[in-house]
Design a protein around this motif. Sequence first.
Motif, PDB file in Angstrom:
ATOM      1  N   UNK A 531      50.666 -42.586 112.018  1.00 24.38           N
ATOM      2  CA  UNK A 531      49.667 -42.702 110.958  1.00 24.38           C
ATOM      3  C   UNK A 531      48.512 -41.722 111.115  1.00 24.38           C
ATOM      4  N   UNK A 532      48.380 -41.105 112.271  1.00 27.47           N
ATOM      5  CA  UNK A 532      47.238 -40.229 112.527  1.00 27.47           C
ATOM      6  C   UNK A 532      47.515 -38.860 111.915  1.00 27.47           C
ATOM      7  N   UNK A 533      46.713 -38.509 110.938  1.00 27.77           N
ATOM      8  CA  UNK A 533      46.926 -37.271 110.197  1.00 27.77           C
ATOM      9  C   UNK A 533      45.705 -36.371 110.294  1.00 27.77           C
ATOM     10  N   UNK A 534      45.956 -35.074 110.245  1.00 33.56           N
ATOM     11  CA  UNK A 534      44.857 -34.107 110.215  1.00 33.56           C
ATOM     12  C   UNK A 534      44.202 -34.124 108.835  1.00 33.56           C
ATOM     13  N   UNK A 535      43.003 -33.575 108.785  1.00 32.99           N
ATOM     14  CA  UNK A 535      42.309 -33.473 107.509  1.00 32.99           C
ATOM     15  C   UNK A 535      43.015 -32.456 106.622  1.00 32.99           C
ATOM     16  N   UNK A 536      43.151 -32.736 105.338  1.00 33.50           N
ATOM     17  CA  UNK A 536      43.761 -31.756 104.425  1.00 33.50           C
ATOM     18  C   UNK A 536      42.834 -30.563 104.235  1.00 33.50           C
ATOM     19  N   UNK A 537      43.384 -29.473 103.735  1.00 32.86           N
ATOM     20  CA  UNK A 537      42.581 -28.282 103.460  1.00 32.86           C
ATOM     21  C   UNK A 537      41.593 -28.552 102.330  1.00 32.86           C
ATOM     22  N   UNK A 538      40.403 -28.004 102.465  1.00 35.24           N
ATOM     23  CA  UNK A 538      39.375 -28.130 101.420  1.00 35.24           C
ATOM     24  C   UNK A 538      38.850 -26.742 101.098  1.00 35.24           C
ATOM     25  N   UNK A 539      38.678 -26.455  99.814  1.00 38.67           N
ATOM     26  CA  UNK A 539      38.294 -25.109  99.396  1.00 38.67           C
ATOM     27  C   UNK A 539      36.787 -24.928  99.479  1.00 38.67           C
ATOM     28  N   UNK A 540      36.374 -23.669  99.545  1.00 35.50           N
ATOM     29  CA  UNK A 540      34.938 -23.362  99.518  1.00 35.50           C
ATOM     30  C   UNK A 540      34.410 -23.527  98.103  1.00 35.50           C
ATOM     31  N   UNK A 541      33.097 -23.591  97.970  1.00 35.46           N
ATOM     32  CA  UNK A 541      32.479 -23.836  96.668  1.00 35.46           C
ATOM     33  C   UNK A 541      32.715 -22.670  95.719  1.00 35.46           C
ATOM     34  N   UNK A 602      42.607 -28.862  89.661  1.00 29.70           N
ATOM     35  CA  UNK A 602      42.054 -27.888  90.604  1.00 29.70           C
ATOM     36  C   UNK A 602      43.165 -27.157  91.354  1.00 29.70           C
ATOM     37  N   UNK A 603      44.207 -27.877  91.714  1.00 32.79           N
ATOM     38  CA  UNK A 603      45.333 -27.257  92.400  1.00 32.79           C
ATOM     39  C   UNK A 603      45.971 -26.194  91.503  1.00 32.79           C
ATOM     40  N   UNK A 604      46.083 -26.504  90.240  1.00 33.11           N
ATOM     41  CA  UNK A 604      46.644 -25.549  89.286  1.00 33.11           C
ATOM     42  C   UNK A 604      45.763 -24.305  89.196  1.00 33.11           C
ATOM     43  N   UNK A 605      44.449 -24.518  89.211  1.00 29.86           N
ATOM     44  CA  UNK A 605      43.516 -23.385  89.162  1.00 29.86           C
ATOM     45  C   UNK A 605      43.691 -22.485  90.386  1.00 29.86           C
ATOM     46  N   UNK A 606      43.744 -23.106  91.557  1.00 27.17           N
ATOM     47  CA  UNK A 606      43.866 -22.353  92.805  1.00 27.17           C
ATOM     48  C   UNK A 606      45.154 -21.538  92.816  1.00 27.17           C
ATOM     49  N   UNK A 634      39.512 -18.584  88.044  1.00 24.40           N
ATOM     50  CA  UNK A 634      39.235 -18.362  89.464  1.00 24.40           C
ATOM     51  C   UNK A 634      37.775 -18.587  89.829  1.00 24.40           C
ATOM     52  N   UNK A 635      36.887 -18.505  88.850  1.00 22.57           N
ATOM     53  CA  UNK A 635      35.461 -18.618  89.171  1.00 22.57           C
ATOM     54  C   UNK A 635      34.898 -20.011  88.936  1.00 22.57           C
ATOM     55  N   UNK A 636      35.687 -20.923  88.353  1.00 23.71           N
ATOM     56  CA  UNK A 636      35.176 -22.255  88.014  1.00 23.71           C
ATOM     57  C   UNK A 636      35.954 -23.305  88.802  1.00 23.71           C
ATOM     58  N   UNK A 637      35.332 -23.830  89.841  1.00 23.51           N
ATOM     59  CA  UNK A 637      35.983 -24.879  90.633  1.00 23.51           C
ATOM     60  C   UNK A 637      35.932 -26.192  89.871  1.00 23.51           C
ATOM     61  N   UNK A 638      37.034 -26.905  89.860  1.00 26.36           N
ATOM     62  CA  UNK A 638      37.131 -28.174  89.142  1.00 26.36           C
ATOM     63  C   UNK A 638      37.131 -29.311  90.161  1.00 26.36           C
ATOM     64  N   UNK A 639      36.317 -30.314  89.945  1.00 28.42           N
ATOM     65  CA  UNK A 639      36.270 -31.457  90.849  1.00 28.42           C
ATOM     66  C   UNK A 639      35.796 -32.705  90.147  1.00 28.42           C
TER      67      UNK A 639
END
Length: 763
Positions: A531-541, A602-606, A634-639
């Motif tokens: 069950x111990x998992x690493x943190x997923x990747x997170x994008x920069x702002x 957001x994944x689609x944008x990336x 590419x310039x507009x991060x979605x969250x």
Amino acid sequence: MLDIFKKGAFLVGNNELISEENIAELEARNNGPLDKEQAKKGTITYGILKEHNQSDSMQSLKIKFDSMTSHDLTYIGIIQTAKASGMTKFPIPYVLTNCHNSLCAVGGTINEDDHVFGLSAAKKYGGIFVPPHVAVIHQFMREMLAGCGKMIIGSDSHTRYGALGTMAIGEGGGELVKQIIGDTYDIEYPEVIAIYLDGKPQPGIGPQDIALAIIGQVFKSGYVKNKVMEFVGPGIANLSTDFRNGIDVMTTETACLTSIWQTDEDTKEFLNIHGRVEDYKELQPEAVAYYDGAVYVDLSKIESMIALPFHPSNVYSIKELNSNLNDILHKVEVDAKKLINNPNIDFKLTDKIHNNQLKVQQGIIAGCAGGNFNNVYEASEIISKATAIDKDYSLSVYPSSVPVYMELAKKGVVSNLMAAGAIVKTAFCGPCFGAGDTPANNGLSIRHTTRNFINRDGSKPGNGQMTSVALMDARSIAATTINNGILTPATDVVDEYPVYDYHFDDSAYRNRVYQGFDEGKDEEELVYGPNIKDWPEMSSLGEHVLLKVCSKILDEVTTTDELIPSGETASYRSNPLGLAEFTLSRRDPEYVGKAKAVAVLEKSRVEGNSVPSEISHVYDKITEVYPAAGKDLTSIEIGSVIYCTKPGDGSAREQAASCQRVIGGLANICKEYATKRYRSNVINWGMIPFQTKEEPDFEVDDYIFIPGMKAAIAEGKQEITGYILGDTVREIHLYWEALTDNEKEIVLSGSLINYNRNKFVNA
């Protein structure tokens, strides 16, 4: 009983508290003007902070702590984050306790897998590992590490050892990671509030009574929010150090930053009993010390108190409650309906009134607040007056550590409690956060623990279950116990102070605790359960941000327990994505699905895909208000974003923020943050800590476009204009409190993990 000063105050000779309003009188006695700024340096707080400050400014502090502590809900995430940031060892003593997932009752091997991981980390990086059932986190720190003039940081909100002369701060895991990798805890110099204790408590009055009286007076006004509570005055000498510990740990519920007490011979004796007399030194304010505010407390006038559901600040004296049962309990029922937000639940307290008396169903004495030796011993003295406990009422007692349990057993306390019908259990924090002793539906539990938030007892209002907890001192719980569960103040049954001594036997610690500080072994491997998992990747702002409102909560306060529930969900603490499935589950069950749908966008944008058809109309509106953006994904991060009026009251656990982040959270918007620690968690997980002075003119599913977000953070701005893209386009004015240079970089990087990785790569 309590008097709150409207302005600051001078403490003269450590025994006379004079309001700043009467400064002329003091200056006349002083034969000249007083230097207020110099007097600010006369507090105990100033000396400790100065000694631990790494910057050349006492206004902008950079603190390094003497030791750290975490429990098994938090240490795995911290270690994983520090490991990802380049950690090679624990540079200061780091205590890993196992007092939250101790029962291993839910989730198969998950919980014990976490414990095995913790021990392997202690061996590899040089830590101190306290196995399950041996001690609750804060009792171990009191017994083994807290000392005069020290500073300790813990990933639990009740990290408070002020009564031992230690300035201790509860924070999210990110702040502990910073200490591990050599960074500092950065804050502006806090205001300091004197808590002046005078007089002597009545027989039957315990530490919880005094703490609740203070909380009831200061929490709602924010009088001590993010400030230091410095306990001074002649009344301290009338309290044992173990009694002081019980008051001190509850200071968290005032929303203060930390606490500190003056020390004396009783402090010295406590440390001597625990084999650490060398950790004692006298801490007293200077001859003249200035405080930014003050609370005068007459201990002799404190009554037996109760905090009714659903907050420790909902405080009454038990006598007042008993005199107005229908009116007060009906008010709680009305307020509860707003919190429960479930028409299928008819929450009742008034149905527990029988013959004009309140009948409760359960009593608990437990944890870092209730399980201390003095509380259990004195409760037992009261319970010894009864031959048996009423069959419709149950009492459970959890001594706070094995040494405390051993001493209670040697004195016959354990057998006396059990003979009366109480159940004596092991050191465990579960009753405080919903992982043990959940009452029956519609039950009312009285507890000497730290919190009584909605569903923190383990019930699930979303599933139609509803129970409630009232906080009381162990002595009044005992008085209620011998009165067949009828609510009774201890002052009605106690007429003298019991006399006892205490001997500390550390043999259980010597035989069970792994003491590995400064003895890390590189060759040791971390032991991972499935069950111990690493943190997923997170994008920069991104240069610009597009936020979808996925939850809007207008309650007066939103607790961390509502943001991420405690209880059985604790089994998933070491699995970031697994735990995130429970985000806001008891408050807004639709949130997770909405947030995950935004994450897909957001994944689609990336991945460089074209604008999804379902939000093409949103981009049409963006080009109207900000033509420069065009349709450049590419310039507009979605969250996603949540709005709460005042989020983050309660626990320090970082998962309240990280769970939002790992499923695409990009910001919080609020009127104010309930605690510094929650705001720190938001920042450390790369989310923007927005605030607004306006009423929220948007609804769930609305989009908010904020152009130039990245540049605004980088340039040190503190406000920005965005656009609500609803049926009409409307401006929204947002701001954020000043960010330190490190905090700016963390938000720009997208998380503390990314920031640390970047730093090590560029080193």
